[in-house]
Design an enzyme around this catalytic site. Structure first.
Site: not given
Length: 280
Positions: A159, A172
Site C-alpha cells: 500500500s 495497518y
C-alpha cells in the site's frame, strides 16, 4: 498484446471480490488459469468497518474467469491457517499441473484509533492477516514454484501506507511496511532459482474497503455524515494526478506486468500504483 501469461497458472488470495477478483479476471484474459482462495467471512471486528466477502462473491469471480475461457479452482480458507491454505493449494496444483504466479493479495483494513488506543486483538488480527497471511501464502507456494523448475513471479500487495506513515491506523501501516521487508528477503533467497518477488503499492483503490461510511468519516472528520462526494474530494488530496483513487484494474495491470515475461529482469521492487502519492 494478448497471451502475456498464456499457459500459466496463477494463485491469488483474497480472490472473492475487489482487487483479488480483478487480478483473476485480468490474468485470465491474458491466458492464465486461476487458483483462488478467500475466507468468505468476517475477520475479527473488521465488519464494523466494511462487510466481508461472501461465497456468492466468490462464485461471481468464478463466473467472470470462466467467461474468459480459462479454468479456475477455488476454495475457502483463512490465510492465517497455514495448513488449510497449503492443503487447498496442493490439491489445486495437483489438478492443474503447475504453478507460475502468486498474487498475495488478501488483507484487511482497520482504522480510526491512534496507536495507544488500538486493542491487542485488532493489532493481532491486522498483523496476522496482512503479514503472517502473506508469509503463509509464500511458504505454501514456493515449493510448487521450485518444483516446476521454470522460475516464477510472486507479487505481494502492500500500500502507499507501506512506504510512508499515516496517523490513526498504525497497525495497518506497520503491516504494509512489513511485507515490503519480507519481499526483500525473498528476492535474495529466490533469485538464484529465477523466481522474482515484487510488491505493488496502491493508494486508495475503489473497492468496498474504502467505499463505506466508516472511511468517509475517517477522511472527513469535520462532517457528521460525509457524502461519497465529500470523501472523494478528500481522497483526491492523496494523489498528484487528477482523481480521487485508483481502480482495481489499475492495480491488476501492474500485477499482470510483473507476472509476465516483460518483467523478467525486474525483482525486488516496490511498484507504486498511486497517482503520484509517493511523491507528495
Amino acid at each position: 498484446m494478448t497471451g502475456r501469461v498464456e499457459g500459466k497458472v496463477s494463485f491469488i488470495t483474497g480472490v472473492a471480490r475487489g482487487q483479488g477478483r480483478s487480478h483473476a479476471v485480468r490474468l485470465a484474459e491474458e491466458g492464465s488459469d486461476i487458483i483462488g482462495v478467500d475466507i468468505c467471512g468476517e475477520v475479527g471486528d473488521t465488519g464494523r468497518f466494511y462487510p466481508p466477502a461472501t461465497k456468492e462473491d466468490l462464485a461471481e469471480t468464478v463466473r467472470l474467469v470462466e467467461r474468459q475461457g480459462r479454468k479456475i479452482l477455488t476454495y475457502t480458507a483463512d490465510v492465517r491457517d497455514y495448513e488449510a491454505l497449503r492443503q487447498g493449494l496442493d490439491a489445486a496444483v495437483g489438478e492443474l499441473g503447475r504453478l507460475d504466479v502468486v498474487a498475495a493479495n488478501a488483507g484487511i483494513f482497520q482504522f480510526g484509533d491512534p496507536v495507544e488506543s488500538i486493542s491487542g486483538r485488532d493489532w493481532r488480527d491486522v498483523l496476522d492477516v496482512n503479514v503472517t497471511g502473506v508469509f503463509n501464502t509464500c511458504k505454501a507456494a514456493i515449493p510448487h514454484l521450485l518444483e516446476g523448475g521454470r522460475g516464477g513471479s510472486i507479487i505481494i500487495t502492500s500500500s502507499d501506507a507501506g512506504v510512508k506513515g499515516f496517523a490513526n491506523f498504525g497497525h495497518y501501516v506497520t503491516s504494509k511496511h512489513g511485507v515490503i521487508g519480507l519481499m526483500r528477503s525473498l528476492t535474495l533467497e529466490l533469485a538464484p532459482r529465477a523466481i522474482r518477488v515484487n510488491v505493488v503499492a496502491p493508494t486508495n483503490c475503489n473497492t468496498d474497503m474504502i467505499q463505506n461510511d466508516a472511511v468517509f468519516r475517517l477522511f472527513r472528520p469535520d462532517r457528521e455524515h460525509p457524502t461519497p462526494e465529500e470523501f472523494a474530494e478528500a481522497s483526491a488530496t492523496l494523489l498528484a494526478l487528477p482523481g480521487p483513487w485508483v481502480e482495481p484494474i489499475d492495480v491488476s495491470n501492474a500485477v499482470l506486468f510483473l507476472a509476465s515475461d516483460e518483467a523478467r529482469f525486474i525483482t525486488g521492487v516496490t511498484l507504486p500504483v498511486d497517482g503520484g502519492s509517493a511523491a507528495l
